[in-house]
Design a protein around this motif. Sequence first.
Motif, mmCIF file in Angstrom:
data_model
loop_
_atom_site.group_PDB
_atom_site.id
_atom_site.type_symbol
_atom_site.label_atom_id
_atom_site.label_comp_id
_atom_site.label_asym_id
_atom_site.label_seq_id
_atom_site.Cartn_x
_atom_site.Cartn_y
_atom_site.Cartn_z
ATOM 1 N N GLN A 220 49.159 8.318 -30.211
ATOM 2 C CA GLN A 220 49.953 7.260 -30.835
ATOM 3 C C GLN A 220 51.115 6.834 -29.940
ATOM 4 O OE1 GLN A 220 50.804 9.318 -34.539
ATOM 5 N NE2 GLN A 220 49.150 8.254 -35.607
ATOM 6 N N GLN A 221 51.726 7.788 -29.267
ATOM 7 C CA GLN A 221 52.842 7.455 -28.386
ATOM 8 C C GLN A 221 52.369 6.657 -27.182
ATOM 9 O OE1 GLN A 221 56.168 8.041 -29.055
ATOM 10 N NE2 GLN A 221 56.414 6.628 -27.337
ATOM 11 N N MET A 222 51.175 6.979 -26.668
ATOM 12 C CA MET A 222 50.636 6.241 -25.535
ATOM 13 C C MET A 222 50.383 4.785 -25.909
ATOM 14 S SD MET A 222 47.411 7.234 -23.026
ATOM 15 C CE MET A 222 48.132 8.824 -22.578
ATOM 16 N N ILE A 223 49.960 4.546 -27.150
ATOM 17 C CA ILE A 223 49.765 3.176 -27.624
ATOM 18 C C ILE A 223 51.104 2.453 -27.711
ATOM 19 C CG2 ILE A 223 49.180 1.818 -29.689
ATOM 20 C CD1 ILE A 223 46.794 3.673 -30.087
ATOM 21 N N ILE A 224 52.121 3.127 -28.231
ATOM 22 C CA ILE A 224 53.455 2.534 -28.337
ATOM 23 C C ILE A 224 53.980 2.144 -26.956
ATOM 24 C CG2 ILE A 224 55.878 3.056 -28.883
ATOM 25 C CD1 ILE A 224 54.803 4.731 -31.247
ATOM 26 N N ASP A 225 53.702 2.981 -25.967
ATOM 27 C CA ASP A 225 54.196 2.744 -24.610
ATOM 28 C C ASP A 225 53.372 1.712 -23.843
ATOM 29 O OD1 ASP A 225 56.127 4.658 -25.084
ATOM 30 O OD2 ASP A 225 55.012 6.289 -24.106
ATOM 31 N N ALA A 226 52.173 1.421 -24.308
ATOM 32 C CA ALA A 226 51.238 0.589 -23.540
ATOM 33 C C ALA A 226 51.492 -0.904 -23.695
ATOM 34 C CB ALA A 226 49.806 0.900 -23.963
ATOM 35 N N GLY A 227 51.212 -1.623 -22.616
ATOM 36 C CA GLY A 227 51.164 -3.077 -22.640
ATOM 37 C C GLY A 227 49.717 -3.507 -22.540
ATOM 38 N N ALA A 228 49.467 -4.796 -22.601
ATOM 39 C CA ALA A 228 48.093 -5.291 -22.547
ATOM 40 C C ALA A 228 47.390 -4.896 -21.251
ATOM 41 C CB ALA A 228 48.078 -6.806 -22.713
ATOM 42 N N SER A 229 48.142 -4.812 -20.155
ATOM 43 C CA SER A 229 47.548 -4.475 -18.859
ATOM 44 C C SER A 229 47.291 -2.982 -18.699
ATOM 45 C CB SER A 229 48.451 -4.962 -17.727
ATOM 46 O OG SER A 229 49.729 -4.356 -17.799
ATOM 47 N N ASP A 230 47.690 -2.189 -19.687
ATOM 48 C CA ASP A 230 47.481 -0.738 -19.637
ATOM 49 C C ASP A 230 46.200 -0.327 -20.343
ATOM 50 O OD1 ASP A 230 49.916 -0.159 -18.259
ATOM 51 O OD2 ASP A 230 50.990 -0.540 -20.132
ATOM 52 N N VAL A 231 45.279 -1.278 -20.493
ATOM 53 C CA VAL A 231 43.989 -1.033 -21.131
ATOM 54 C C VAL A 231 42.889 -1.355 -20.119
ATOM 55 C CG1 VAL A 231 42.424 -1.786 -22.967
ATOM 56 C CG2 VAL A 231 44.865 -1.524 -23.450
ATOM 57 N N THR A 232 41.923 -0.452 -19.980
ATOM 58 C CA THR A 232 40.834 -0.603 -19.005
ATOM 59 C C THR A 232 39.499 -0.789 -19.713
ATOM 60 O OG1 THR A 232 41.981 0.753 -17.364
ATOM 61 C CG2 THR A 232 39.597 0.498 -17.097
ATOM 62 N N TYR A 233 38.738 -1.766 -19.261
ATOM 63 C CA TYR A 233 37.417 -2.078 -19.827
ATOM 64 C C TYR A 233 36.350 -1.452 -18.937
ATOM 65 C CZ TYR A 233 33.878 -5.190 -22.010
ATOM 66 O OH TYR A 233 32.802 -5.715 -22.688
ATOM 67 N N THR A 234 35.620 -0.481 -19.467
ATOM 68 C CA THR A 234 34.645 0.241 -18.648
ATOM 69 C C THR A 234 33.470 0.735 -19.489
ATOM 70 O OG1 THR A 234 34.316 2.170 -17.192
ATOM 71 C CG2 THR A 234 35.935 2.404 -18.974
ATOM 72 N N ALA A 235 32.314 0.883 -18.841
ATOM 73 C CA ALA A 235 31.124 1.440 -19.487
ATOM 74 C C ALA A 235 30.914 2.891 -19.084
ATOM 75 C CB ALA A 235 29.887 0.622 -19.111
ATOM 76 N N ALA A 236 31.826 3.433 -18.304
ATOM 77 C CA ALA A 236 31.630 4.765 -17.736
ATOM 78 C C ALA A 236 31.689 5.890 -18.756
ATOM 79 C CB ALA A 236 32.668 5.023 -16.643
ATOM 80 N N ILE A 237 32.288 5.659 -19.897
ATOM 81 C CA ILE A 237 32.459 6.753 -20.852
ATOM 82 C C ILE A 237 31.231 6.946 -21.729
ATOM 83 C CG2 ILE A 237 33.972 7.706 -22.633
ATOM 84 C CD1 ILE A 237 35.202 7.255 -19.802
#
Length: 324
Positions: A220-237
């Motif tokens: 939850q804290q990581m979400i609070i700290d995140a901006g839109a550019s702190d999200v990665t779109y990937t199929a690797a998981i």
Amino acid sequence: MNQKADFINTLSLPAIAAPMFLISGPKLVIECCKNGIVGTFPALNQRTSEGFEEWLVEIKTELANWERETGKKAAPFGVNIIVHPTNPRVETDVRLCVKHQVPLVITSLGAVQMVVDAIHSYGGLVFHDVIKKRHAQKAAGAGVDGLILVAAGAGGHAGTINPMTLVAETKQFFDKTIILSGCISTGRDIASAMQMGADLAYMGTRFINVKESKAPEAYQQMIIDAGASDVTYTAAISGVHANFLSKSLEAAGLSAEDLKKDQKVDFGKELDTEHKAWKTIWSAGQGSALIEETLSIAELTDKLKLEFKEAVEEQHKLLEIFPK
């Protein structure tokens, strides 16, 4: 003939709390429904069908008791089922939904006529999530009652199409319930989804940061700290493209090269691997940029209702100015 879901007009807000892997449980679902928002959870959040049925009984019992005590009507709840050949629980979990007459079933990775017919047998509704027109047309052909349009920037398994285009394109051939997903974090966002032509807003990331969710505090804290550019779109998981918090990917030791890889989807035999991966690598949408706190669902609902009302009133004032 009105083909929209009847329950929409009974809600306190036109919103669904999306089913989130490892995050949504009975507590979150129950509190959403008590506050007039559709609460949902993935069947696979319970590791067995027996456990899944226990959750259904818990939710139904708690909501029935609450309705009896308060004289109020709770919002309907829903269950997400992965309709994919590698999920060995599909038939069993669908039978349990029929047995307990789950009001709403959300299907992913396949719109199957058998599932639609089974849920329709007792008057239940089926919503199916899609990321593009072709998927939407196939699901419409299977007779689903609603389409969840997962637009660019959504958390989890997201698409890449702009929400305005995705809604407009879908409305050309689908006149049932349209639900929009992607970066919806505020009441103003809910109002914007309605302006685009959606009937309901689908909110995932915003409900990670509620006190009733199963998300760890660090998540939850990581979400609070995140901006839109702190999200990665990937199929690797998981083998299907999804949005994840970049810092959680880095913490797991994944390199930029790793994130370019694709892996085979397997929600059955590899369920344990999938479970462990998503437990340490955290999904979130770009809407995390607007999340600044963790609230109770009651507090969040009040906040969303106020923001929604203000946004609609502001839009109405524009009619006094435009068009000329």
